[in-house]
Design an enzyme around this catalytic site. Structure first.
Site, PDB file in Angstrom:
ATOM      1  N   VAL A  84       0.821  -1.208   0.000  1.00  0.00           N
ATOM      2  CA  VAL A  84       0.000   0.000   0.000  1.00  0.00           C
ATOM      3  C   VAL A  84       0.859   1.263   0.000  1.00  0.00           C
ATOM      4  O   VAL A  84       0.655   2.171  -0.815  1.00  0.00           O
ATOM      5  CB  VAL A  84      -0.967  -0.026   1.209  1.00  0.00           C
ATOM      6  CG1 VAL A  84      -1.674   1.302   1.375  1.00  0.00           C
ATOM      7  CG2 VAL A  84      -1.977  -1.140   1.012  1.00  0.00           C
TER       8      VAL A  84
ATOM      9  N   LYS B 279      15.278  -2.968   2.506  1.00  0.00           N
ATOM     10  CA  LYS B 279      14.192  -2.616   1.583  1.00  0.00           C
ATOM     11  C   LYS B 279      14.435  -1.226   0.999  1.00  0.00           C
ATOM     12  O   LYS B 279      14.351  -1.011  -0.223  1.00  0.00           O
ATOM     13  CB  LYS B 279      12.882  -2.593   2.387  1.00  0.00           C
ATOM     14  CG  LYS B 279      11.673  -3.090   1.649  1.00  0.00           C
ATOM     15  CD  LYS B 279      10.450  -2.998   2.568  1.00  0.00           C
ATOM     16  CE  LYS B 279       9.524  -4.151   2.400  1.00  0.00           C
ATOM     17  NZ  LYS B 279       8.287  -4.054   3.171  1.00  0.00           N
TER      18      LYS B 279
ATOM     19  N   GLU C 210      -7.671   2.045   1.898  1.00  0.00           N
ATOM     20  CA  GLU C 210      -7.188   1.649   0.567  1.00  0.00           C
ATOM     21  C   GLU C 210      -7.974   0.425   0.082  1.00  0.00           C
ATOM     22  O   GLU C 210      -8.257  -0.475   0.858  1.00  0.00           O
ATOM     23  CB  GLU C 210      -5.697   1.316   0.677  1.00  0.00           C
ATOM     24  CG  GLU C 210      -5.081   0.818  -0.595  1.00  0.00           C
ATOM     25  CD  GLU C 210      -5.286   1.784  -1.741  1.00  0.00           C
ATOM     26  OE1 GLU C 210      -4.864   2.938  -1.644  1.00  0.00           O
ATOM     27  OE2 GLU C 210      -5.902   1.372  -2.749  1.00  0.00           O
TER      28      GLU C 210
ATOM     29  N   ASN D 109     -14.649  -5.432   2.763  1.00  0.00           N
ATOM     30  CA  ASN D 109     -13.865  -6.676   2.703  1.00  0.00           C
ATOM     31  C   ASN D 109     -14.664  -7.865   3.233  1.00  0.00           C
ATOM     32  O   ASN D 109     -14.628  -8.954   2.660  1.00  0.00           O
ATOM     33  CB  ASN D 109     -12.559  -6.523   3.500  1.00  0.00           C
ATOM     34  CG  ASN D 109     -11.430  -6.013   2.610  1.00  0.00           C
ATOM     35  OD1 ASN D 109     -11.651  -5.650   1.462  1.00  0.00           O
ATOM     36  ND2 ASN D 109     -10.229  -5.970   3.146  1.00  0.00           N
TER      37      ASN D 109
ATOM     38  N   CYS E 247      -5.320  -9.822   3.487  1.00  0.00           N
ATOM     39  CA  CYS E 247      -6.412  -8.931   3.899  1.00  0.00           C
ATOM     40  C   CYS E 247      -7.672  -9.651   4.364  1.00  0.00           C
ATOM     41  O   CYS E 247      -8.063  -9.498   5.525  1.00  0.00           O
ATOM     42  CB  CYS E 247      -6.747  -7.984   2.752  1.00  0.00           C
ATOM     43  SG  CYS E 247      -5.392  -6.845   2.414  1.00  0.00           S
TER      44      CYS E 247
ATOM     45  N   LYS F 201      -7.533 -11.697   7.785  1.00  0.00           N
ATOM     46  CA  LYS F 201      -7.357 -10.907   9.019  1.00  0.00           C
ATOM     47  C   LYS F 201      -8.477  -9.863   9.197  1.00  0.00           C
ATOM     48  O   LYS F 201      -8.890  -9.572  10.312  1.00  0.00           O
ATOM     49  CB  LYS F 201      -5.980 -10.237   9.047  1.00  0.00           C
ATOM     50  CG  LYS F 201      -5.868  -8.980   8.195  1.00  0.00           C
ATOM     51  CD  LYS F 201      -4.588  -8.211   8.492  1.00  0.00           C
ATOM     52  CE  LYS F 201      -4.392  -7.040   7.557  1.00  0.00           C
ATOM     53  NZ  LYS F 201      -5.381  -5.965   7.650  1.00  0.00           N
TER      54      LYS F 201
HETATM   55  N1  LIG Z   1      -1.731  -5.537   0.770  1.00  0.00           N
HETATM   56  C1  LIG Z   1      -2.856  -5.052   0.268  1.00  0.00           C
HETATM   57  O1  LIG Z   1      -3.259  -5.404  -0.840  1.00  0.00           O
HETATM   58  C2  LIG Z   1      -3.682  -4.035   1.025  1.00  0.00           C
HETATM   59  C3  LIG Z   1      -4.753  -3.387   0.377  1.00  0.00           C
HETATM   60  C4  LIG Z   1      -5.523  -2.463   1.090  1.00  0.00           C
HETATM   61  C5  LIG Z   1      -5.218  -2.190   2.409  1.00  0.00           C
HETATM   62  N2  LIG Z   1      -4.182  -2.834   3.019  1.00  0.00           N
HETATM   63  C6  LIG Z   1      -3.846  -2.448   4.399  1.00  0.00           C
HETATM   64  O2  LIG Z   1      -2.742  -1.532   4.348  1.00  0.00           O
HETATM   65  C7  LIG Z   1      -1.853  -1.730   5.452  1.00  0.00           C
HETATM   66  C8  LIG Z   1      -0.462  -2.050   4.945  1.00  0.00           C
HETATM   67  O3  LIG Z   1      -0.506  -3.274   4.239  1.00  0.00           O
HETATM   68  P1  LIG Z   1       0.740  -3.786   3.382  1.00  0.00           P
HETATM   69  O4  LIG Z   1       0.339  -5.078   2.777  1.00  0.00           O
HETATM   70  O5  LIG Z   1       1.228  -2.674   2.514  1.00  0.00           O
HETATM   71  O6  LIG Z   1       1.801  -4.033   4.577  1.00  0.00           O
HETATM   72  P2  LIG Z   1       3.259  -4.621   4.549  1.00  0.00           P
HETATM   73  O7  LIG Z   1       3.389  -5.449   5.757  1.00  0.00           O
HETATM   74  O8  LIG Z   1       3.557  -5.189   3.202  1.00  0.00           O
HETATM   75  O9  LIG Z   1       4.185  -3.319   4.705  1.00  0.00           O
HETATM   76  C9  LIG Z   1       4.240  -2.509   5.845  1.00  0.00           C
HETATM   77  C10 LIG Z   1       5.605  -1.807   5.881  1.00  0.00           C
HETATM   78  O10 LIG Z   1       5.616  -0.853   6.948  1.00  0.00           O
HETATM   79  C11 LIG Z   1       6.916  -0.810   7.535  1.00  0.00           C
HETATM   80  N3  LIG Z   1       6.812  -0.210   8.866  1.00  0.00           N
HETATM   81  C12 LIG Z   1       6.201  -0.704   9.959  1.00  0.00           C
HETATM   82  N4  LIG Z   1       6.277   0.194  10.985  1.00  0.00           N
HETATM   83  C13 LIG Z   1       6.927   1.282  10.524  1.00  0.00           C
HETATM   84  C14 LIG Z   1       7.304   2.550  11.084  1.00  0.00           C
HETATM   85  N5  LIG Z   1       7.010   2.888  12.348  1.00  0.00           N
HETATM   86  N6  LIG Z   1       7.988   3.428  10.310  1.00  0.00           N
HETATM   87  C15 LIG Z   1       8.305   3.093   9.032  1.00  0.00           C
HETATM   88  N7  LIG Z   1       7.969   1.936   8.441  1.00  0.00           N
HETATM   89  C16 LIG Z   1       7.284   1.023   9.170  1.00  0.00           C
HETATM   90  C17 LIG Z   1       7.354  -2.267   7.491  1.00  0.00           C
HETATM   91  O11 LIG Z   1       8.758  -2.387   7.580  1.00  0.00           O
HETATM   92  C18 LIG Z   1       6.783  -2.741   6.142  1.00  0.00           C
HETATM   93  O12 LIG Z   1       7.729  -2.588   5.102  1.00  0.00           O
HETATM   94  C19 LIG Z   1      -2.513  -2.835   6.293  1.00  0.00           C
HETATM   95  O13 LIG Z   1      -3.329  -2.231   7.261  1.00  0.00           O
HETATM   96  C20 LIG Z   1      -3.373  -3.593   5.289  1.00  0.00           C
HETATM   97  O14 LIG Z   1      -4.456  -4.232   5.899  1.00  0.00           O
HETATM   98  C21 LIG Z   1      -3.393  -3.731   2.354  1.00  0.00           C
HETATM   99  O1  LIG Z   2     -14.331 -14.787  -6.854  1.00  0.00           O
HETATM  100  C1  LIG Z   2     -13.343 -14.842  -6.120  1.00  0.00           C
HETATM  101  C2  LIG Z   2     -12.495 -13.757  -5.878  1.00  0.00           C
HETATM  102  C3  LIG Z   2     -11.421 -13.914  -5.027  1.00  0.00           C
HETATM  103  N1  LIG Z   2     -11.165 -15.104  -4.435  1.00  0.00           N
HETATM  104  C4  LIG Z   2     -10.034 -15.238  -3.491  1.00  0.00           C
HETATM  105  O2  LIG Z   2     -10.100 -14.173  -2.566  1.00  0.00           O
HETATM  106  C5  LIG Z   2      -8.794 -13.782  -2.150  1.00  0.00           C
HETATM  107  C6  LIG Z   2      -8.619 -12.288  -2.284  1.00  0.00           C
HETATM  108  O3  LIG Z   2      -8.607 -11.936  -3.644  1.00  0.00           O
HETATM  109  P1  LIG Z   2      -8.587 -10.409  -4.138  1.00  0.00           P
HETATM  110  O4  LIG Z   2      -9.670  -9.692  -3.499  1.00  0.00           O
HETATM  111  O5  LIG Z   2      -8.533 -10.396  -5.604  1.00  0.00           O
HETATM  112  O6  LIG Z   2      -7.142  -9.943  -3.615  1.00  0.00           O
HETATM  113  P2  LIG Z   2      -6.586  -9.002  -2.447  1.00  0.00           P
HETATM  114  O7  LIG Z   2      -5.352  -8.414  -2.977  1.00  0.00           O
HETATM  115  O8  LIG Z   2      -6.543  -9.773  -1.180  1.00  0.00           O
HETATM  116  O9  LIG Z   2      -7.643  -7.785  -2.321  1.00  0.00           O
HETATM  117  C7  LIG Z   2      -8.655  -7.712  -1.318  1.00  0.00           C
HETATM  118  O10 LIG Z   2      -8.135  -7.221  -0.109  1.00  0.00           O
HETATM  119  C8  LIG Z   2      -7.518  -5.918  -0.222  1.00  0.00           C
HETATM  120  C9  LIG Z   2      -6.912  -5.585   1.116  1.00  0.00           C
HETATM  121  O11 LIG Z   2      -7.827  -5.079   2.023  1.00  0.00           O
HETATM  122  C10 LIG Z   2      -8.570  -4.914  -0.674  1.00  0.00           C
HETATM  123  O12 LIG Z   2      -7.969  -3.624  -0.767  1.00  0.00           O
HETATM  124  C11 LIG Z   2      -9.170  -5.343  -1.991  1.00  0.00           C
HETATM  125  O13 LIG Z   2     -10.205  -4.440  -2.365  1.00  0.00           O
HETATM  126  C12 LIG Z   2      -9.732  -6.747  -1.833  1.00  0.00           C
HETATM  127  O14 LIG Z   2     -10.238  -7.210  -3.085  1.00  0.00           O
HETATM  128  C13 LIG Z   2      -7.826 -14.610  -3.003  1.00  0.00           C
HETATM  129  O15 LIG Z   2      -7.382 -15.719  -2.250  1.00  0.00           O
HETATM  130  C14 LIG Z   2      -8.672 -15.097  -4.170  1.00  0.00           C
HETATM  131  O16 LIG Z   2      -8.236 -16.330  -4.673  1.00  0.00           O
HETATM  132  C15 LIG Z   2     -11.989 -16.195  -4.667  1.00  0.00           C
HETATM  133  O17 LIG Z   2     -11.782 -17.285  -4.129  1.00  0.00           O
HETATM  134  N2  LIG Z   2     -13.066 -16.029  -5.514  1.00  0.00           N
END
Ligand SMILES: NC(=O)c1ccc[n+]([C@@H]2O[C@H](COP(=O)([O-])OP(=O)(O)OC[C@H]3O[C@@H](n4cnc5c(N)ncnc54)[C@H](O)[C@@H]3O)[C@@H](O)[C@H]2O)c1
Ligand SMILES: O=c1ccn([C@@H]2O[C@H](COP(=O)(O)OP(=O)(O)O[C@H]3O[C@H](CO)[C@@H](O)[C@H](O)[C@H]3O)[C@@H](O)[C@H]2O)c(=O)[nH]1
Length: 402
Positions: free
Chosen positions: A12, A36, A152, A209, A261, A264
């Site tokens: 993110v 990193k 996000e 979610n 996501c 959790k």
């Molecule tokens: N991964 C996704 O697709 C996604 C999508 C939407 C929302 N989110 C949410 O966004 C958040 C971040 O997710 P992510 O997957 O990017 O996390 P991530 O674990 O991949 O990355 C988090 C980063 O933050 C750094 N960090 C932690 N504490 C810090 C600090 N005090 N100062 C500086 N850096 C620090 C870590 O070293 C790590 O690199 C979570 O709350 C997640 O639920 C994730």
């Molecule tokens: O029809 C479907 C769609 C998805 N999945 C599964 O669901 C999981 C999540 O898939 P997807 O949503 O495409 O990926 P994420 O990157 O985890 O994204 C979700 O989680 C993110 C973190 O919160 C959000 O930002 C996104 O909007 C939300 O789609 C994966 O294991 C997929 O295989 C299925 O089994 N069937």
């Protein structure tokens, strides 16, 4: 154009930083992980995400994207600071807010300007209030701080696309001016904006979610019934999905949801429901059904071998929790590997991107040769075209036709 800092360079934080610099802002991304940051400075992304590297290099070269481990250096010119650190699941199921709390303290101790803090991480309802409280309790400089929620919605594997073409941008603010400033920041993206208070914005993220996860569990239970009743779940999903009130998206049956996501976040909102004595029984059921789906699949494989997989070679196509990512967090593949190896099976797996597990082999062909059975776990395009004619396939994603 605005000077922005982003704390956390995971999926993110990094994607947010890259996209904000691409639309003209100057961005400094901070991470505690020195390795990193060093690789990011060289234009190398630590994660696999289509078109991220190219865009990142472009932004670095244009002088609008910087990386550092030093919060002070990033905050010196910043007017807006994004928090994009992890909020993993704790033992109770609740979100672990320790990284958020640390980021809030880092901000309080090191900002030198009036600043808008934007919480982008997925956080339980009320966390923006907590962030504001921590900052004001620890603030060193005599400055004004406003905290704005901006959850996000990007999907891994589509992160850049989703950020440029999102369905909506949610901005939850208690101060209209602070909300307006964040809206302006994203203006060039021309994405519809939803303005709410902070708690509603936090809730939108969890509710969305949990809804999508529930949709998946729903179709999976329907799929299980279809199998017993001679119906074809893919036809059923198509037939349901054409109703615009339902929609075809997220009706793909299979091994259930994984990733960093849904697992959790469903646990975290279910925890909130229990904490506030308003149980979310539907979400609780979706969580149970999701786990059951993996077990069911495992038992189909075990049944094929009459319960004994000792010495059997089990091939696995796909390891990542979904295609187009290298993320293994909560991937069904890991559960299946553990359960099969525990019973004495030999697992060999191929994934186009994940290469670092001891089970990994180099090609689809290597998986197919000599395997007593093959499990299709991740629906990468490459597997849809593979010639699987002579193999016993357990299709965990329904990709091999109706
Ligand atoms: N991964 C996704 O697709 C996604 C999508 C939407 C929302 N989110 C949410 O966004 C958040 C971040 O997710 P992510 O997957 O990017 O996390 P991530 O674990 O991949 O990355 C988090 C980063 O933050 C750094 N960090 C932690 N504490 C810090 C600090 N005090 N100062 C500086 N850096 C620090 C870590 O070293 C790590 O690199 C979570 O709350 C997640 O639920 C994730
Ligand atoms: O029809 C479907 C769609 C998805 N999945 C599964 O669901 C999981 C999540 O898939 P997807 O949503 O495409 O990926 P994420 O990157 O985890 O994204 C979700 O989680 C993110 C973190 O919160 C959000 O930002 C996104 O909007 C939300 O789609 C994966 O294991 C997929 O295989 C299925 O089994 N069937």
């Amino acid at each position: 154009m605005t000077n922005v800092a982003v704390i956390g360079t995971g999926y993110v934080g990094l994607v947010t930083g890259v996209v904000l610099s691409e639309i003209g802002h100057t961005v400094t991304c901070i991470d505690l992980d020195e390795q990193k940051v060093n690789s990011l400075k060289l234009g190398m992304s630590p994660i696999y995400e289509p078109s991220l590297d190219e865009l990142m290099v472009k932004s670095i070269e244009s002088g609008r994207l910087y990386f550092t481990t030093n919060h002070q250096e990033a905050f010196v010119n910043a007017r807006i600071v994004f928090i994009a650190v992890g909020t993993p699941q704790s033992e109770s199921g609740a979100a672990d807010l320790s990284y958020i709390q640390q980021a809030a303290k880092d901000i309080a101790l090191k900002i030198v300007n009036d600043t808008i803090i934007v919480v982008k991480s997925t956080v339980p309802i009320g966390t923006n209030d907590l962030v504001e409280k921590i900052i004001y309790e620890n603030l060193v400089a005599d400055v004004d701080v406003n905290v704005v929620s901006n959850p996000e919605f990007l999907r891994e594997g589509h992160a850049i696309h989703d950020t440029f073409h999102g369905d909506r941008i949610v901005i939850g603010a208690e101060s209209i001016e602070a909300g307006d400033t964040i809206e302006q920041l994203f203006n060039p993206l021309e994405i519809p904006v939803v303005r709410t208070n902070r708690r509603s914005a936090e809730m939108i993220k969890y509710a969305a979610n949990a809804f999508l996860a529930t949709k998946i569990s729903y179709i999976n239970e329907i799929a299980n019934l279809c199998e017993k009743m001679g119906a074809n779940v893919l036809d059923v999903a198509d037939g349901m999905g054409l109703d615009h009130r339902i929609g075809r998206a997220f009706l793909n049956p299979g091994l259930g949801y994984g990733g960093s996501c849904f697992p959790k976040d469903t646990e975290a909102i279910a925890y909130l429901g229990r904490q506030y004595e308003t149980p979310l029984t539907i979400v609780e059921s979706a969580i149970k059904a999701n786990f059951h789906q993996r077990e069911l699949f495992l038992h189909k494989v075990l049944d094929y071998f009459h319960g004994n997989v000792e010495g059997k070679i089990i091939g696995m196509l796909g390891l990542a929790f979904k295609p187009n990512t290298d993320d293994l967090r909560e991937a069904p593949s890991l559960y299946l590997i553990e359960e099969l190896e525990k019973r004495g099976a030999i697992v060999k797996a191929y994934d186009p991107v994940v290469k670092n597990l001891k089970q990994c082999v180099c090609s689809v062909q290597e998986v197919l040769i000599n395997s007593n059975a093959v499990l299709l776990v991740t629906e990468w395009d490459e597997f849809k075209k593979a010639n699987i004619d002579n193999s016993v396939i357990f299709d965990g994603r329904y990709i091999y036709g109706k």
